[in-house]
Every structure is written in C-alpha cells, then in structure tokens.
Motif scaffolding. Structure first.
Motif, short mmCIF file in Angstrom:
data_model
loop_
_atom_site.label_atom_id
_atom_site.label_comp_id
_atom_site.label_asym_id
_atom_site.label_seq_id
_atom_site.Cartn_x
_atom_site.Cartn_y
_atom_site.Cartn_z
N VAL A 152 67.87 53.26 80.90
CA VAL A 152 67.47 51.86 81.12
C VAL A 152 66.45 51.79 82.25
N ASP A 153 65.38 51.02 82.04
CA ASP A 153 64.37 50.89 83.09
C ASP A 153 64.65 49.68 83.97
N LYS A 154 63.76 49.41 84.94
CA LYS A 154 63.99 48.34 85.91
C LYS A 154 63.85 46.95 85.30
N ARG A 155 63.31 46.88 84.10
CA ARG A 155 63.24 45.59 83.40
C ARG A 155 64.54 45.31 82.66
N LEU A 156 65.50 46.22 82.77
CA LEU A 156 66.74 46.16 81.99
C LEU A 156 66.46 46.29 80.49
N MET A 157 65.50 47.15 80.17
CA MET A 157 65.21 47.48 78.78
C MET A 157 65.79 48.85 78.48
N PHE A 158 66.52 48.94 77.39
CA PHE A 158 67.14 50.19 76.93
C PHE A 158 66.08 50.99 76.19
N ILE A 159 65.74 52.15 76.73
CA ILE A 159 64.68 53.00 76.19
C ILE A 159 65.30 54.08 75.31
N GLU A 168 62.37 50.05 72.55
CA GLU A 168 63.01 49.42 73.69
C GLU A 168 63.61 48.08 73.28
N SER A 169 64.72 47.73 73.94
CA SER A 169 65.40 46.47 73.67
C SER A 169 66.19 46.06 74.92
N SER A 170 66.45 44.78 75.05
CA SER A 170 67.11 44.27 76.25
C SER A 170 68.56 44.73 76.34
N VAL A 171 68.99 45.01 77.56
CA VAL A 171 70.38 45.38 77.83
C VAL A 171 71.26 44.14 77.93
N VAL A 172 70.68 43.05 78.42
CA VAL A 172 71.44 41.84 78.70
C VAL A 172 72.12 41.31 77.43
N GLY A 173 73.44 41.14 77.50
CA GLY A 173 74.21 40.71 76.35
C GLY A 173 74.68 41.86 75.47
N GLU A 175 75.77 44.95 77.00
CA GLU A 175 76.22 45.90 78.01
C GLU A 175 77.21 46.93 77.46
N ALA A 176 78.15 46.50 76.64
CA ALA A 176 79.15 47.42 76.10
C ALA A 176 78.49 48.45 75.17
N PHE A 177 77.55 48.01 74.35
CA PHE A 177 76.84 48.92 73.45
C PHE A 177 76.06 49.97 74.24
N VAL A 178 75.34 49.52 75.27
CA VAL A 178 74.53 50.44 76.06
C VAL A 178 75.43 51.43 76.81
N ALA A 179 76.53 50.95 77.35
CA ALA A 179 77.46 51.84 78.06
C ALA A 179 77.96 52.94 77.13
N LYS A 180 78.33 52.58 75.91
CA LYS A 180 78.81 53.57 74.95
C LYS A 180 77.70 54.55 74.58
N ALA A 181 76.50 54.04 74.39
CA ALA A 181 75.37 54.90 74.00
C ALA A 181 75.04 55.92 75.08
N LEU A 182 75.21 55.53 76.35
CA LEU A 182 74.88 56.41 77.47
C LEU A 182 76.08 57.22 77.96
N GLY A 183 77.26 56.92 77.43
CA GLY A 183 78.46 57.65 77.84
C GLY A 183 78.91 57.32 79.25
N ILE A 184 78.73 56.05 79.65
CA ILE A 184 79.14 55.62 80.99
C ILE A 184 80.02 54.39 80.87
N SER A 185 80.55 53.94 82.00
CA SER A 185 81.45 52.80 81.99
C SER A 185 80.67 51.49 81.85
N VAL A 189 77.13 49.56 83.93
CA VAL A 189 76.06 48.78 83.31
C VAL A 189 76.04 47.36 83.88
N GLN A 190 77.20 46.74 83.97
CA GLN A 190 77.28 45.39 84.51
C GLN A 190 76.81 45.34 85.96
N ASN A 191 77.16 46.36 86.72
CA ASN A 191 76.75 46.45 88.12
C ASN A 191 75.24 46.49 88.25
#
Length: 242
Positions: A152-159, A168-173, A175-185, A189-191
C-alpha cells in the motif's frame, strides 16, 4: 531525494498503470542500489528487506531506497562495519521514534542521498513489524529474481504488480480484504489508514523524536542516555514483544 507529497484517495475503482521504458530504467537503477546495500548487510548475516515503492515497483520522482534490518542486530557497530567494508559511506546517523509508543530505530542516511538503512533498537510490536509488510517488503533473492510485491502506498492505494505495471485500488472500506491479501492483521491496516488519513487532514506531523548522533556516539550509548532520563523510553526498552 525526498518523496513527493501524496494524499490518500478514497473509493477509487481499479486502475491499471502501464510502465514505460523511462519508469523501468529508473526502477532498475534503484533496485540495483538496493541489491548492493542488502548484499553488503547479508554478508554479515543480517536479515534485510527493501520496502516501499522499490519493492512494489510504483516508484515516483524522488523515490528512495529503503532497507530495513528485521532483527539480529546485537551491536550497531556490526551494521556500520558491513557498510564500510563494502565501500558504502554513511552520511548521517539518527535515532528516530515515530510516536511515544513506538520502538526507537536507528536510521542511517547513505552518502548518495537516495538510500537509507534502518533497524530497530528494541523489540517491535506486531503492528510495528507489519508496517513494512503493509507497504510491501521484498527480500534480496526476490529482488535478484526481478519480482515485485503487493503493498500500500501513501495515498492508501493497494498496489498489485502485473506483467506490464500494476493495478491500484483504494484501501479505504476494504481493510479486511487488504489485510488478508498481505498476510497481516486488520488492526495494522486500520492503524495505517487512520494515521495517513489524519496526516492528510492536519498536514505532515513529523516524528516524535529525531536525534542526530555525533561521530563519537554509538546508538547503544545514546539509547542508554535517553532511557536513563526518560521513564517512557526505559519502559519501552524493557517491554517484551506482544
């Protein structure tokens, strides 16, 4: 070179970005710098990753090479020796703490003003370690294989890299999908969403502490001084991983 100011974007649909030859050449040059730095450190058995746009591939004008030593630094002298023996000059040394609750880190600015090396001076909490996975981190072997990773870049875009560039696509809304894709909590992502959104609203907030070391000082010595006079620092030094 310093990163350009990037603002979070929200509710964007998927966009495909195709890299031209100029972009690919600039990316190659930055990645070669990362390989050189990481190879010097790995020769001293220090576990390292490159993180950020160099790992993802979506570099911009002013992108830096950010190398992070993930652990195993018993003595900062080992890191500096590894760089010096490879002919890599250290321009400046800092202790940096993002907030009073975050771990202090050593930060080495390399002489070319494009590259830096950092490592933790105390145990990292899970959310602190996952910060690098959130932005995208890559190993030396992956770099040598010309791979790129999601982040994820500083624009909160998932690369999400592909053969011709990235999507690229927005992370906002999401968060759970992006967390799973990156293997993190999801917490991590919310932080980061909260921190980057706040920065967008109130402006760049800087860091809680940034202390430059003199040529005679070591990171361990300065950290001890800070710990002796600051109970909050002392508690963070003694705090075990959570």
């Amino acid at each position: 070179m310093k990163n350009m100011s990037l603002k979070p974007r929200r509710n964007d649909a998927y966009h495909e970005i195709i890299y031209d030859s100029k972009h690919l050449l600039a990316l190659y040059i930055l990645r070669e710098k990362a390989v050189f730095l990481m190879s010097a450190l790995e020769r001293f058995h220090l576990p390292v990753v490159a993180h950020g746009s160099v790992a993802r591939g979506d570099i911009k004008m002013g992108s830096d090479v950010d190398v992070f030593i993930t652990g195993g630094v018993q003595n900062s002298f080992l890191v500096e020796t590894a760089l010096e023996q490879a002919g890599i000059k250290i321009k400046n040394r800092f202790i940096i703490q993002a907030t009073p609750l975050y771990a202090m880190k050593a930060y080495l600015e390399i002489d070319d003003e494009v590259s830096n090396v950092s490592f933790p001076l105390m145990d990292l909490r899970r959310v602190e370690r996952e910060f690098y996975l959130f932005g995208g981190e890559i190993t030396l072997s992956q770099l040598k294989a010309d791979l790129r990773v999601r982040g994820v870049d500083k624009r909160l875009m998932f690369i999400e890299p592909n053969l011709v560039g990235h999507v690229e696509s927005s992370v906002v809304g999401r968060e759970a999908f992006v967390a799973k894709a990156l293997g993190i909590s999801v917490e991590t992502v919310q932080n980061r969403v909260q921190a980057l959104t706040k920065r967008d609203l109130v402006g760049r907030t800087g860091v809680f502490l940034k202390k430059e070391l003199t040529p005679q000082e070591t990171f361990e010595l300065v950290l001890k001084r800070l710990s002796d006079f600051n109970p909050a620092v002392r508690r963070r030094v003694l705090k075990k991983k959570s």
